[in-house]
Design a protein around this motif. Structure first.
Motif, PDB file in Angstrom:
ATOM      1  N   THR A  86       0.840  -1.210   0.000  1.00  0.00           N
ATOM      2  CA  THR A  86       0.000   0.000   0.000  1.00  0.00           C
ATOM      3  C   THR A  86       0.876   1.262   0.000  1.00  0.00           C
ATOM      4  O   THR A  86       0.632   2.193  -0.775  1.00  0.00           O
ATOM      5  CB  THR A  86      -0.914   0.024   1.250  1.00  0.00           C
ATOM      6  N   LEU A  90       1.042   4.144  -2.848  1.00  0.00           N
ATOM      7  CA  LEU A  90       0.788   5.554  -2.541  1.00  0.00           C
ATOM      8  C   LEU A  90       1.962   6.425  -2.984  1.00  0.00           C
ATOM      9  O   LEU A  90       1.775   7.526  -3.508  1.00  0.00           O
ATOM     10  CB  LEU A  90       0.563   5.733  -1.028  1.00  0.00           C
ATOM     11  N   THR A 109      -3.335  10.320   5.554  1.00  0.00           N
ATOM     12  CA  THR A 109      -4.541   9.788   6.200  1.00  0.00           C
ATOM     13  C   THR A 109      -4.608   8.274   6.047  1.00  0.00           C
ATOM     14  O   THR A 109      -4.916   7.548   7.000  1.00  0.00           O
ATOM     15  CB  THR A 109      -5.814  10.424   5.589  1.00  0.00           C
ATOM     16  N   THR A 110      -4.293   7.786   4.854  1.00  0.00           N
ATOM     17  CA  THR A 110      -4.322   6.335   4.630  1.00  0.00           C
ATOM     18  C   THR A 110      -3.304   5.635   5.529  1.00  0.00           C
ATOM     19  O   THR A 110      -3.617   4.648   6.204  1.00  0.00           O
ATOM     20  CB  THR A 110      -4.019   6.001   3.147  1.00  0.00           C
ATOM     21  N   ASN A 113      -4.309   6.156   9.402  1.00  0.00           N
ATOM     22  CA  ASN A 113      -5.436   5.326   9.839  1.00  0.00           C
ATOM     23  C   ASN A 113      -5.031   3.864   9.967  1.00  0.00           C
ATOM     24  O   ASN A 113      -5.397   3.185  10.916  1.00  0.00           O
ATOM     25  CB  ASN A 113      -6.614   5.450   8.863  1.00  0.00           C
ATOM     26  N   TRP A 114      -4.281   3.389   8.981  1.00  0.00           N
ATOM     27  CA  TRP A 114      -3.847   1.988   9.045  1.00  0.00           C
ATOM     28  C   TRP A 114      -2.992   1.760  10.282  1.00  0.00           C
ATOM     29  O   TRP A 114      -3.219   0.800  11.038  1.00  0.00           O
ATOM     30  CB  TRP A 114      -3.055   1.597   7.781  1.00  0.00           C
TER      31      TRP A 114
END
Ligand SMILES: [Fe+2]
Ligand SMILES: [Fe+2]
Length: 136
Positions: A86, A90, A109-110, A113-114
Motif C-alpha cells: 500500500t 501511494l 490519512t491512509t 489510519n492503518w
C-alpha cells in the motif's frame, strides 16, 4: 491535521512503543513539510524516512514474534506485507501526481489510519503475548 500520541496507543512494550512514537512523529513530519510549503525533495525525503522506518519496525516486531513462537505470526506478517505494498502504491501515486496538499492528505490519512488501527488491534495483542513470554 497532525497525529497525536496518547496512552491509547501504548502497548506497554517499551521497544515497540518507542518505535510507534517515532512512526507517528515521522508521519507528522510529512504533514508539516507539506504545510510549510517545503519543496518536492524535502517532502519525498520525509516520506522515504517513514517508509524505511516502517520496514525496520515491522522487522523488529516480526523477530519478536518468531523468537517467542507467536501463534498469529503469519497473519500479522501478512498485514505488514500488505501495508508495505500500500505504501509503495501511494508513493507511486505521489510521484505521478506530485506532492500536492490534497495528495499528501490522502497519503498521510491512509497511512495514519492503518497504523493507528493496526497498533490498537494486532500490535496490542502481539505485545501482550511477547511481554508475557519475556516475563518468564
Ligand atoms: Fe505490527
Ligand atoms: Fe507496530
Amino acid at each position: 491535521m497532525a497525529y497525536q500520541w496518547d496512552s491509547s496507543l501504548e502497548t506497554g512494550h517499551e521497544k515497540i512503543d518507542n518505535q510507534h512514537k517515532q512512526l507517528v512523529a515521522a508521519l507528522n513530519n510529512i504533514i508539516e513539510a507539506s504545510q510549510l510549503g517545503k519543496g518536492k525533495d524535502e517532502i519525498f525525503k520525509t516520506l522515504d524516512f517513514l517508509t524505511g522506518y516502517t520496514i525496520m519496525h515491522f522487522t523488529t516486531e516480526e523477530k519478536l514474534q518468531t523468537q517467542y513462537d507467536y501463534p498469529d505470526y503469519l497473519i500479522h506478517k501478512r498485514y505488514h506485507d500488505e501495508f508495505k505494498v500500500t505504501v509503495g502504491d501511494l508513493t507511486k501515486r505521489l510521484v505521478a501526481e506530485g506532492p500536492t496538499e490534497e495528495m499528501i492528505g490522502i497519503v498521510t490519512t491512509t497511512i495514519g489510519n492503518w497504523l493507528l488501527n493496526h497498533i490498537k488491534g494486532d500490535d496490542f495483542r502481539m505485545a501482550a503475548y511477547v511481554k508475557s513470554q519475556e516475563a518468564q
